[in-house]
Design an enzyme around this catalytic site. Structure first.
Site, PDB file in Angstrom:
ATOM      1  N   HIS A  87       0.841  -1.205   0.000  1.00  0.00           N
ATOM      2  CA  HIS A  87       0.000   0.000   0.000  1.00  0.00           C
ATOM      3  C   HIS A  87       0.874   1.252   0.000  1.00  0.00           C
ATOM      4  O   HIS A  87       0.755   2.104   0.881  1.00  0.00           O
ATOM      5  CB  HIS A  87      -0.919   0.017   1.222  1.00  0.00           C
ATOM      6  N   ASP A 191      -4.820  -7.269   6.271  1.00  0.00           N
ATOM      7  CA  ASP A 191      -3.449  -6.973   5.810  1.00  0.00           C
ATOM      8  C   ASP A 191      -2.559  -8.199   5.983  1.00  0.00           C
ATOM      9  O   ASP A 191      -1.825  -8.600   5.074  1.00  0.00           O
ATOM     10  CB  ASP A 191      -2.843  -5.815   6.621  1.00  0.00           C
ATOM     11  N   ILE A 408      -5.697   7.095   9.024  1.00  0.00           N
ATOM     12  CA  ILE A 408      -4.803   8.243   9.149  1.00  0.00           C
ATOM     13  C   ILE A 408      -5.567   9.566   9.089  1.00  0.00           C
ATOM     14  O   ILE A 408      -5.249  10.502   9.832  1.00  0.00           O
ATOM     15  CB  ILE A 408      -3.696   8.177   8.071  1.00  0.00           C
ATOM     16  N   THR A 409      -6.598   9.648   8.250  1.00  0.00           N
ATOM     17  CA  THR A 409      -7.351  10.908   8.178  1.00  0.00           C
ATOM     18  C   THR A 409      -8.115  11.173   9.472  1.00  0.00           C
ATOM     19  O   THR A 409      -8.288  12.330   9.870  1.00  0.00           O
ATOM     20  CB  THR A 409      -8.336  10.887   6.993  1.00  0.00           C
TER      21      THR A 409
END
Length: 492
Positions: A87, A191, A408-409
Site C-alpha cells: 500500500h 493486511d 490516518i485521516t
C-alpha cells in the site's frame, strides 16, 4: 543538570476554569503574530498524530517552535512500521511530514525514550506545553491457555516483522504449516492475511524487508481463516481491504452462504459505507461467479475464509507439546442490538487445526510516565478534547487520546483538534507567560545521561542509504533494521 532554575511558574497559578473558546483560527494567527513570546512546545511521538499536531501548531502560530521526540531512531511511526508494503500510496503522507520536519521552527529528536531518558515533568519544566502523541505500542492479549506456545504471535509483531520494526526482527515465524488462523476481523487482520497469501513476486518491488520476503518465498501456508466472535454485520474491516482480498491473485474466498441468511433485509437501514461492504460480502458468498472468475478461483492454489460467531478458548498444543497445532473456538450467538450487540457462548466448541495463530484483536497504549494519569482499562490518557485531565499544559492526540481506532485521516482531524485546544489555551493566557528554555535544557539533560539524539538531517542520511540499497533490487528502499548499524552509519 537540573531544571529547577527554570521553575519560576507554578501549576497552582492555573485558573480553575477555562474561558469558552472564542475567535477563529485566523484571529489566533493575527494575535499570535503580534506577540513577542515564542511558545516552546514539544510533541512526544513522530507518527501521524505527532506530525499532524506539530503541523497545525506551526501553521496557526507564526512564532511557535515545536520539538518532536521519538523513541525510534527513525520518524513516521505506523506510517513506516504499520502500513502494508503493498500500500505505498498510503505512505505518501510522509512527504507532508517531511516538509513539517524541515521547517526552521520544528526539530526532530529520535532515539529519545520519554519516561526513561527524560521524564514528562522535566519536559513540562522546559516547555510551555507538552503533547503526548505516542500511539498504541502494545497489543491486547488473548488471555487464553496456550497463548505462550511457539507459533502464536500478535498481528502487531508480525506486521512489525515484515515492515522492519527493529524490536520485531527476531520474530522468525515458522511458515511451514498448511493453515494459519487470524483472530480478529479488522483491517490489520486482512493486511496480514493478504501478505501471507500474496505471491512473493508481487511483493518484490515493495519495501518489505528482505528477510520477510525470503521467509514468504519458502512459506507453505495455503489456507488462512479470519475468525470473528460476532457476525458479518460487525466486521471491522473496510470495503477497500475486502475487495483486495477477493481479487488477490492465486487465491479464492471461502464464505458460507448460511452465515449471511437474512442479511439482505437487515442492511437496508445501515449507513451507506456499511451497506456497500455487506452487499459485496453477500455477492461473494451467495452469487455464482462468472465464467472468468470461476476459472480463476478453480485454478487458485491458496484460499482464505471468514469464520463468524467463534471466540478463542484455547490454543491446542502439538502431540509433543512444543508448539501450536490448532485452536479451540467457542461457538457464540449474538445478543442485543446495535452497538450493544454482544457475543455470548452457546456451550458448543469446535477445534480448528492450524500451525500459526495470529492475534489481531486490537492495539493498546501503555502508560508513559508515573506522573501522567492513565486509564488501564480503556488504554488511554484521560482527557477532554485533548486536554489531559487535571494536568494543565499537558495534552494528548491520536490513539493514546481516543483509543486505537480509525485511519490516518481520522488521526489528522483528531490531532488538529488537540492543536486548536492548545492554541486556545495559549491565547487565553492559560499557559506560562514567560520564556522557557525548550530543547536547550533537554539537550543538556540528555547529554549528562549519555543519550545522543538523532536529528532529522541524520534521518535523511539513513533515508538516502535505504533508497540506495533498494535501487539494486528495484525496490523503493531496503530498510535498515539494526539500530547499531544506523548509529555506525552516522558515525556515532
Amino acid at each position: 543538570m537540573a531544571l529547577r532554575c527554570w521553575r519560576w511558574w507554578h501549576w497552582s497559578a492555573w485558573p480553575r476554569t477555562r474561558p469558552p473558546p472564542s475567535g477563529s483560527t485566523q484571529s489566533f494567527r493575527q494575535q499570535f503574530s503580534t506577540q513577542e513570546q515564542t511558545p516552546q512546545i514539544c510533541v512526544v511521538g513522530s507518527g501521524p498524530a505527532g506530525f499532524y499536531t506539530a503541523q497545525h501548531l506551526l501553521k496557526h502560530h507564526s512564532r511557535a517552535r515545536v520539538d518532536i521526540y521519538e523513541k525510534q531512531l527513525v520518524p513516521f511511526g505506523l506510517v513506516r512500521f504499520g502500513v502494508a508494503p503493498d500500500h505505498p500510496e498510503v505512505k505518501n503522507v510522509i512527504n507532508t511530514f517531511t516538509q513539517t520536519a524541515r521547517s526552521d521552527r520544528c526539530a526532530f529528536h529520535g532515539n529519545v525514550v520519554v519516561g526513561r531518558d527524560v521524564t514528562v515533568p522535566e519536559l513540562q519544566e522546559a516547555y510551555h506545553a507538552v503533547v503526548l502523541s505516542y500511539g498504541a505500542e502494545d497489543h491486547r492479549a488473548l488471555e487464553i491457555p496456550g497463548e505462550e506456545l511457539p507459533g502464536v504471535f500478535s498481528a502487531r509483531a508480525f506486521v512489525g516483522w515484515y515492515n522492519g520494526l527493529p524490536e520485531n526482527q527476531e520474530l522468525a515465524p515458522d511458515l511451514s504449516c498448511d493453515t494459519a488462523v487470524i483472530l480478529g476481523q479488522g483491517n490489520v487482520a486482512l493486511d496480514v492475511a493478504r501478505i501471507l497469501l500474496t505471491p512473493p513476486e508481487h511483493l518484490e518491488k515493495t519495501d518489505i524487508t528482505e528477510a520477510a520476503l525470503g521467509a514468504l518465498r519458502q512459506s507453505r501456508v495455503k489456507t488462512v481463516w479470519i475468525v470473528g466472535r460476532r457476525g458479518p454485520l460487525q466486521v471491522a474491516f473496510t470495503i477497500k481491504e475486502l475487495r483486495e482480498m477477493i481479487q488477490l491473485p492465486g487465491t479464492r474466498p471461502i464464505l458460507d452462504p448460511a452465515d449471511f441468511l437474512g442479511l439482505q433485509d437487515r442492511i437496508k437501514e445501515v449507513p451507506r459505507p456499511r451497506k456497500r461492504l455487506m452487499e459485496l460480502l453477500l455477492r461473494t458468498a451467495t452469487e455464482k461467479p462468472g465464467a472468468e472468475e470461476a476459472a480463476r478461483r478453480a485454478s487458485a492454489s491458496r484460499a482464505w475464509g471468514l469464520r463468524f460467531s467463534r471466540s478463542p478458548q484455547q490454543v491446542l498444543p502439538s502431540a509433543d507439546g512444543r508448539r501450536a497445532a490448532g485452536i479451540r473456538l467457542a461457538v457464540t450467538r449474538l445478543e442485543g442490538v446495535g452497538e450493544a450487540t454482544r457475543a455470548v457462548p452457546t456451550g458448543d466448541v469446535e477445534d480448528l487445526p492450524c500451525g500459526l495463530v495470529l492475534s489481531s484483536i486490537g492495539y493498546k497504549s501503555r502508560p508513559i510516565d508515573p506522573s501522567v494519569p492513565f486509564d488501564l482499562k480503556l488504554g488511554v490518557i484521560p482527557n477532554t478534547e485533548g486536554r489531559v485531565v487535571d494536568m494543565p499544559g499537558l495534552y494528548c492526540s491520536g490513539w493514546v487520546k481516543r483509543g486505537p481506532t480509525g485511519v490516518i485521516t481520522t488521526t489528522m482531524t483528531d490531532s488538529f483538534l488537540t492543536g486548536q485546544m492548545l492554541l486556545q489555551d495559549l491565547k487565553a493566557g492559560l499557559l506560562p507567560s514567560g520564556p522557557r528554555p525548550g530543547y536547550a535544557a533537554i539537550k543538556a539533560l540528555l547529554s549528562s545521561r549519555g543519550v545522543w539524539p538523532i536529528s532529522f538531517s541524520d534521518w535523511e542520511k539513513l533515508d538516502a542509504e535505504e533508497v540506495s540499497r533498494g535501487q539494486g533490487a528495484g525496490k523503493p528502499r531496503e530498510k535498515l533494521l539494526d539500530p547499531q548499524e544506523m548509529l555506525r552509519l552516522l558515525g556515532r
